[in-house]
Motif scaffolding. Structure first.
Motif, PDB file in Angstrom:
ATOM      1  N   SER A 120      20.822 -11.821   4.733  1.00  0.00           N
ATOM      2  CA  SER A 120      20.436 -12.711   3.644  1.00  0.00           C
ATOM      3  C   SER A 120      18.334 -12.699   3.456  1.00  0.00           C
ATOM      4  CB  SER A 120      20.449 -14.069   4.572  1.00  0.00           C
ATOM      5  OG  SER A 120      20.790 -14.623   5.813  1.00  0.00           O
ATOM      6  N   CYS A 121      18.417 -11.654   4.817  1.00  0.00           N
ATOM      7  CA  CYS A 121      16.670 -11.532   5.041  1.00  0.00           C
ATOM      8  C   CYS A 121      16.071 -10.953   3.951  1.00  0.00           C
ATOM      9  CB  CYS A 121      16.306 -10.264   6.342  1.00  0.00           C
ATOM     10  SG  CYS A 121      15.280 -10.019   6.325  1.00  0.00           S
ATOM     11  N   THR A 122      15.391 -11.335   2.939  1.00  0.00           N
ATOM     12  CA  THR A 122      14.114 -10.969   2.783  1.00  0.00           C
ATOM     13  C   THR A 122      12.609 -10.250   2.399  1.00  0.00           C
ATOM     14  OG1 THR A 122      12.383 -12.695   2.678  1.00  0.00           O
ATOM     15  CG2 THR A 122      13.937 -13.356   1.418  1.00  0.00           C
ATOM     16  N   ASP A 123      13.355  -9.747   3.961  1.00  0.00           N
ATOM     17  CA  ASP A 123      11.987  -8.323   4.428  1.00  0.00           C
ATOM     18  C   ASP A 123      10.214  -8.947   3.826  1.00  0.00           C
ATOM     19  OD1 ASP A 123      10.951  -5.855   4.947  1.00  0.00           O
ATOM     20  OD2 ASP A 123      11.274  -5.453   3.314  1.00  0.00           O
ATOM     21  N   LYS A 143       8.682 -10.177   6.643  1.00  0.00           N
ATOM     22  CA  LYS A 143       7.954  -9.872   7.562  1.00  0.00           C
ATOM     23  C   LYS A 143       7.346 -10.474   8.769  1.00  0.00           C
ATOM     24  CE  LYS A 143       7.122  -4.870   6.414  1.00  0.00           C
ATOM     25  NZ  LYS A 143       7.558  -5.310   4.857  1.00  0.00           N
ATOM     26  N   LYS A 144       7.159 -11.947   7.993  1.00  0.00           N
ATOM     27  CA  LYS A 144       7.163 -12.594   8.321  1.00  0.00           C
ATOM     28  C   LYS A 144       7.281 -13.159  10.453  1.00  0.00           C
ATOM     29  CE  LYS A 144       6.323 -16.115   4.771  1.00  0.00           C
ATOM     30  NZ  LYS A 144       6.326 -17.210   4.113  1.00  0.00           N
ATOM     31  N   CYS A 145       8.777 -12.454  10.741  1.00  0.00           N
ATOM     32  CA  CYS A 145       9.506 -12.690  11.604  1.00  0.00           C
ATOM     33  C   CYS A 145       7.977 -11.608  12.990  1.00  0.00           C
ATOM     34  CB  CYS A 145      10.652 -12.286  12.170  1.00  0.00           C
ATOM     35  SG  CYS A 145      10.789 -10.599  11.184  1.00  0.00           S
ATOM     36  N   THR A 146       7.962 -10.328  11.549  1.00  0.00           N
ATOM     37  CA  THR A 146       6.739  -9.070  12.945  1.00  0.00           C
ATOM     38  C   THR A 146       5.684  -9.809  12.859  1.00  0.00           C
ATOM     39  OG1 THR A 146       9.437  -7.766  12.476  1.00  0.00           O
ATOM     40  CG2 THR A 146       6.281  -6.648  12.896  1.00  0.00           C
ATOM     41  N   ASN A 196      19.195 -19.351   8.606  1.00  0.00           N
ATOM     42  CA  ASN A 196      20.477 -19.071   9.286  1.00  0.00           C
ATOM     43  C   ASN A 196      20.092 -17.451   9.104  1.00  0.00           C
ATOM     44  OD1 ASN A 196      21.755 -20.912  10.090  1.00  0.00           O
ATOM     45  ND2 ASN A 196      22.489 -21.134   7.825  1.00  0.00           N
ATOM     46  N   THR A 197      19.258 -17.392   8.740  1.00  0.00           N
ATOM     47  CA  THR A 197      18.859 -15.619   8.315  1.00  0.00           C
ATOM     48  C   THR A 197      18.317 -15.322  10.353  1.00  0.00           C
ATOM     49  OG1 THR A 197      17.865 -15.392   6.852  1.00  0.00           O
ATOM     50  CG2 THR A 197      17.372 -14.093   7.333  1.00  0.00           C
ATOM     51  N   LEU A 198      17.367 -15.852  10.797  1.00  0.00           N
ATOM     52  CA  LEU A 198      17.464 -15.234  12.085  1.00  0.00           C
ATOM     53  C   LEU A 198      17.734 -16.095  13.583  1.00  0.00           C
ATOM     54  CD1 LEU A 198      15.687 -12.796  13.264  1.00  0.00           C
ATOM     55  CD2 LEU A 198      13.249 -14.090  13.249  1.00  0.00           C
TER      56      LEU A 198
END
Ligand code: SF4
Ligand code: SF4
Length: 338
Positions: A230-233, A235-238, A272-274
């Motif tokens: 489900s990750c859209t890549d 990069k907000k998490c990074t 529910n992705t991270l």
């Protein structure tokens, strides 16, 4: 609805502020206790046992002594209790202690924000320099483990714990800050400045306590886990990770630098992705649950230790007075190993 509102509360900052206030209160109480001892006034303030949280090396010795002999140290018992709580947090919640409890971690986070405010973005050291510097804290930890677990036998540890130096190590630690030498002041000022220029300088490169927790955090069943499907890549998490971990490239964050701050989880826009979760069966912890687990561990262990009579030490006010008098007479209370 109420539960939804609860989830938006910044529990981590509340936890950090709560523990920082607690540490300041313990410091002031202990300062006043020592002042009454030194001035010869009647001692009306009870020594706060929580001050022993700042004696991790003595606590490591006490832990080894307890495991080898079954004797729970009466010299700094609450230090040992708190030490074991912190190790337990690392084993189950990664390095959550660093970003939810530790006042130095909180200060480092504030200083990292100052850097971001000055430069407009967080600036980290290049990886070729970051990696060798990160090993420094493990070298310091290795030295302490070698000295305590290899070099000292149980009789040596018992002698150390019973020594006058150990019995007043809390007062010596206080004096380190209240009677600070110019060199100490310069070193602390340097670390302060470096923590503005390089985010989390002390925590990331030098703190041996953090190294111990980072090593244990590998055991933690709870880790940051990304659902690649489900990750859209985006990069907000990074982008928000204070430990500069490329979260968007990991399915599971194993890094010893992850201190379970859950900032990446909060930043992820896809439900529910991270998550901070176990693998299987899946157990997820959100911020509210993390803070509740941490508070329960600290409160529960303190209450249990009081009930078992291993919270307050057995050093009387008279004995403290005698030690303080000898120290003010210039009698040297040096480390027994010197
Ligand atoms: S932002 Fe995520 S990956 Fe980075 S330290 Fe915090 S919890 Fe760990
Ligand atoms: S923030 Fe969420 S969606 Fe975006 S890259 Fe990270 S895990 Fe994927």
């Amino acid at each position: 609805m109420l539960l939804q509102d609860m989830k938006t509360i910044p529990w981590r900052y509340i936890s950090q502020i709560l523990f920082t206030v607690l540490v300041l209160w313990i410091g002031i109480e202990f300062f006043l206790f020592v002042h009454q001892l030194e001035s010869g006034q009647p001692v009306t303030i009870r020594r706060p046992p929580g001050v022993e949280a700042f004696l991790p090396i003595a606590s490591l010795m006490s832990l080894r002594y307890w495991l080898a002999t079954g004797i729970f140290t009466p010299i700094h018992p609450s230090g040992l209790v708190i030490f074991m709580v912190i190790l337990t947090i690392a084993i189950f919640l990664k390095k959550a202690f660093c970003s939810w409890v530790c006042p130095i971690g909180f200060l480092s986070e504030m200083l990292a924000r100052v850097q971001k405010w000055i430069f407009g973005q967080s600036r980290y050291l290049p990886r070729w320099l970051d990696w060798p510097l990160r090993s420094l804290k493990y070298l310091l930890l290795g030295f302490f483990l070698w000295a305590i677990l290899v070099q000292m036998d149980i009789a040596g540890i018992a002698a150390f714990l019973e020594s006058p130096y150990s019995r007043v190590s809390d007062i010596k630690m206080l004096k380190f800050f209240t009677d600070m030498s110019p060199l100490t002041a310069r070193v602390l000022a340097g670390l302060f400045l470096l923590s503005i220029l390089i985010p989390y300088f002390w925590c990331r490169y030098l703190c041996p306590y953090g190294a111990l927790l980072g090593g244990l955090s590998w055991l933690s069943p709870l880790k940051i886990r990304r659902n690649a499907a489900s990750c859209t890549d985006c990069k907000k998490c990074t982008k928000v990770c204070p430990s500069n971990i490329p979260v968007h490239l990991k399915n599971t964050v194993y890094s010893d630098e992850c201190h379970a701050c859950l900032t990446c989880v909060a930043a992820c826009p896809v439900k529910n992705t991270l998550d901070f979760s176990t693998s299987k069966p899946s157990l997820k912890l959100d911020s509210l649950r993390v803070v509740m687990v941490i508070l329960c561990l600290f409160l529960g262990s303190s209450l249990l230790a009081r009930a078992l009579g291993v919270w307050h030490n057995d050093i009387t006010v008279q004995e403290y007075r005698e030690h303080v008098r000898k120290m003010s007479d210039g009698l040297e209370y040096s480390h027994p190993g010197r």
